[in-house]
Scaffold this motif. Structure first.
Motif, PDB file in Angstrom:
ATOM      1  N   LEU A  20      -8.461  -4.619   3.131  1.00  0.00           N
ATOM      2  CA  LEU A  20      -7.516  -3.533   3.382  1.00  0.00           C
ATOM      3  C   LEU A  20      -7.458  -3.208   4.873  1.00  0.00           C
ATOM      4  CD1 LEU A  20      -5.645  -1.255   2.365  1.00  0.00           C
ATOM      5  CD2 LEU A  20      -7.683   0.157   2.059  1.00  0.00           C
ATOM      6  N   GLY A  21      -8.616  -3.152   5.523  1.00  0.00           N
ATOM      7  CA  GLY A  21      -8.654  -2.832   6.944  1.00  0.00           C
ATOM      8  C   GLY A  21      -7.919  -3.866   7.784  1.00  0.00           C
ATOM      9  N   CYS A  24      -4.212  -3.583   7.271  1.00  0.00           N
ATOM     10  CA  CYS A  24      -3.685  -2.386   7.932  1.00  0.00           C
ATOM     11  C   CYS A  24      -3.462  -2.632   9.425  1.00  0.00           C
ATOM     12  CB  CYS A  24      -4.629  -1.201   7.736  1.00  0.00           C
ATOM     13  SG  CYS A  24      -4.535  -0.432   6.106  1.00  0.00           S
ATOM     14  N   ASN A  27      -0.379  -4.816   9.780  1.00  0.00           N
ATOM     15  CA  ASN A  27       0.823  -4.025   9.518  1.00  0.00           C
ATOM     16  C   ASN A  27       1.119  -3.082  10.677  1.00  0.00           C
ATOM     17  OD1 ASN A  27       2.938  -3.619   7.696  1.00  0.00           O
ATOM     18  ND2 ASN A  27       1.997  -1.802   6.826  1.00  0.00           N
ATOM     19  N   LEU A  28       0.067  -2.525  11.259  1.00  0.00           N
ATOM     20  CA  LEU A  28       0.226  -1.631  12.399  1.00  0.00           C
ATOM     21  C   LEU A  28       0.880  -2.368  13.571  1.00  0.00           C
ATOM     22  CD1 LEU A  28      -0.597   1.344  13.209  1.00  0.00           C
ATOM     23  CD2 LEU A  28      -2.520   0.290  14.396  1.00  0.00           C
ATOM     24  N   TRP A 160      -4.698   3.533  -1.917  1.00  0.00           N
ATOM     25  CA  TRP A 160      -4.884   2.333  -1.087  1.00  0.00           C
ATOM     26  C   TRP A 160      -3.538   1.832  -0.552  1.00  0.00           C
ATOM     27  CZ3 TRP A 160      -9.173  -1.712  -1.327  1.00  0.00           C
ATOM     28  CH2 TRP A 160     -10.419  -1.083  -1.473  1.00  0.00           C
ATOM     29  N   ILE A 163      -2.556   4.112   2.254  1.00  0.00           N
ATOM     30  CA  ILE A 163      -3.277   3.806   3.502  1.00  0.00           C
ATOM     31  C   ILE A 163      -2.606   2.631   4.210  1.00  0.00           C
ATOM     32  CG2 ILE A 163      -5.452   2.926   4.435  1.00  0.00           C
ATOM     33  CD1 ILE A 163      -6.874   4.501   2.209  1.00  0.00           C
ATOM     34  N   PHE A 164      -2.216   1.620   3.438  1.00  0.00           N
ATOM     35  CA  PHE A 164      -1.549   0.453   4.017  1.00  0.00           C
ATOM     36  C   PHE A 164      -0.191   0.832   4.608  1.00  0.00           C
ATOM     37  CE2 PHE A 164       1.360  -3.208   3.308  1.00  0.00           C
ATOM     38  CZ  PHE A 164       0.789  -4.096   4.197  1.00  0.00           C
ATOM     39  N   TYR A 165       0.608   1.587   3.839  1.00  0.00           N
ATOM     40  CA  TYR A 165       1.951   1.942   4.307  1.00  0.00           C
ATOM     41  C   TYR A 165       1.939   3.081   5.322  1.00  0.00           C
ATOM     42  CZ  TYR A 165       3.969  -1.306   1.029  1.00  0.00           C
ATOM     43  OH  TYR A 165       4.323  -2.468   0.375  1.00  0.00           O
ATOM     44  N   CYS A 167       0.628   2.756   7.964  1.00  0.00           N
ATOM     45  CA  CYS A 167       0.776   2.033   9.229  1.00  0.00           C
ATOM     46  C   CYS A 167       2.234   1.911   9.667  1.00  0.00           C
ATOM     47  CB  CYS A 167       0.181   0.630   9.097  1.00  0.00           C
ATOM     48  SG  CYS A 167      -1.591   0.638   8.742  1.00  0.00           S
TER      49      CYS A 167
END
Length: 514
Positions: A20-21, A24, A27-28, A160, A163-165, A167
């Protein structure tokens, strides 16, 4: 049994939280790029001439290439062309090529394309480079969310995803600030070169990390039966070995020719089957009322958000005379984007993450958020605008987790990559791709940024109404729908590589256990 031994993964550092990190950060970087090209430091402005004959030179991309507002808006949307064309292709390839490797290919293209953006010399050259940026991003936007959905804890699926979106707004905001600082101090070309440098390690890791598998996809290397061509070829060899030298040579030649013909036939059949499968999958998506309603609301929503993200700093500068519009809009977007997106995910999980509850949250937050944003642009005071607009953005950004949760969960697992790809194509083709140039045309005609902003914001109200319809549609969570097709335990184990938390959780292969 020994063929199964290579399919059972060993424990690894690559845990779900680290996955996930990494996703992210990638995606950022994608959205930092989008924010940077919209910033005044990178985008800049055209040169102007006063009535007295005094002229000032332009700045940034718009100034260097002398772009009007329409061309500038097209430049913002150019990368979408590559994204829209490549997204369905990557989603379809995920059934025959490892999805994790496809992400590595996409990130490599993205890295090369951003490097070339900094080397562009006119409108068309940078437009082509932006299209390639979209091609590079296509594999990631289609495949990252299904990976996260597979490995997130059951009670925190939407959190979760949120957290991803998260970004998306935070990446845009950082892009505004980053583009303003780098563009003003070093030049707009350096903004693209630094982005390329940061993405390079992730592109390389996509090829060297052990590949992951997705739920609903049985990997090609799990097959234990021999291909018919291999068996037939073996017969030819046996027959040739029992005859005379001349017969051996003749039979070998005929065998090679026959094998080549079968190979060509098999290749054509494979392409035909893949295209037929793609059409059947598309039909299943388009006949799903829950999916269609969700995407229609998302299109209207993204039309507004896309234009906000590109024209926001320029509108703020012209309406409220913000000398530091990049920093102001960047600050609002990063705070409201992070808090709002996370809040939307956690609230839906608290409500119990069902499709009906997701639609309830989408419709209410979008309607109330639209009302705050609309009232904000009516304020003459900059401070009143900032307060109301911040509240509106906080509510509007809370939709990111729920809307993607619906796209992933209203279909069976094997359709999730295509679901995300079609969602991406739809919201861009009918959403933010036309919105930036259309708002540019609108502004060129009415020449009033406040009126333009009010007309744009009003489109959020139909989005809320469409999502409200979704509350009353019969819906079924399709996450476990493919479970009966997952095959043997060995095949199922291949969906978990690199994601075990402890070494002891890894199953031993049959070969090892003997």
């Amino acid at each position: 049994m020994s063929s199964y031994s290579t399919m059972i993964p060993a424990a690894s550092w690559f845990t779900p939280k680290r996955l996930l990190g990494i996703f992210c950060v990638i995606n950022l970087l994608n959205y930092v790029d989008r924010g940077a090209i919209a910033s005044n430091g990178v985008n800049g402005s055209r040169g102007t001439c006063a009535e007295g004959g005094t002229c000032t030179s332009g700045t940034g991309i718009q100034g260097d290439f002398n772009l009007n507002n329409f061309e500038d808006g097209v430049l913002s949307s150019a990368f979408m062309v590559g994204l829209l064309v490549a997204s369905p292709i990557f989603a379809s390839l995920a059934k025959s090529v490892n999805p994790f490797r496809l992400i590595g290919v996409g990130l490599s293209v993205w890295t090369f394309a951003t490097l070339c953006c900094g080397l562009s010399f006119d409108f068309w050259s940078i437009s082509i480079c932006r299209m390639l940026v979209g091609v590079g991003e296509a594999s990631f936007v289609s495949l990252a969310a299904p990976f996260i959905d597979d490995h997130a804890p059951v009670a925190q699926k939407t959190a979760w995803l949120a957290i991803f979106y998260m970004c998306i707004p935070s990446g845009y905001a950082l892009g505004y600030v980053y583009g303003g600082l780098v563009g003003s101090n070093f030049g707009w070309r350096y903004a693209f070169w630094v982005e390329s440098l940061f993405m390079l390690p992730f592109a390389i890791s996509g090829f060297f990390m052990k590949p992951l598998q997705l739920k609903g996809f049985v990997p090609a290397d799990s097959k234990i039966t021999l291909e018919p061509e291999i068996v037939t070829s073996g017969v030819h060899v046996i027959e040739a070995s029992t005859g005379k030298d001349e017969s051996r040579s003749l039979n070998a030649g005929l065998g090679d020719k026959s094998s080549n013909d079968r190979s060509k036939l098999k290749s054509g059949t494979k392409i035909s089957d893949q295209f037929s499968r793609f059409l059947n999958d598309m039909k299943a998506l388009l006949l799903d009322k829950v999916y269609v309603v969700n995407i229609l609301g998302y299109i209207a929503y993204n039309f507004v958000i896309g234009a906000y993200s590109y024209w926001g700093p320029k509108a703020g500068y012209n309406i409220y005379h913000m000398t530091d519009a990049d920093l102001v809009f960047g600050g609002i977007t990063i705070v409201c984007g992070i808090v709002g997106t996370l809040a939307g995910g956690f609230v839906l999980d608290f409500m119990t993450n069902t499709l009906s509850n997701a639609f309830k949250l989408l419709s209410v937050t979008t309607f109330v958020g639209a009302a705050f944003c609309f009232c904000a642009f009516l304020f003459r005071s900059m401070y009143g605008f900032l307060v109301l607009f911040s509240i509106g953005e906080l509510l509007v950004f809370s939709t990111q987790g729920p809307v993607n949760f619906v796209s992933l969960r209203c279909v069976k697992p094997s359709l999730r990559p295509l679901s995300m790809a079609v969602s991406t194509v739809a919201i861009h083709v009918f959403g933010d791709v036309p919105s930036s140039p259309l708002v540019g045309v609108l502004q060129d005609n009415i020449n009033n940024w406040r009126t333009t902003a009010l007309i744009l914001t009003a489109i959020l109200f139909p989005a809320a109404g469409i999502w409200f319809i979704g509350i009353f549609l019969p819906s079924v969570d399709g996450f476990d729908e493919d479970s009966e097709h997952q095959g043997s335990n060995a095949e199922r184990s291949n969906t978990l590589p690199l994601l075990q938390q402890k070494t002891g959780e890894t199953s031993a292969s049959p070969a090892q256990s003997q």
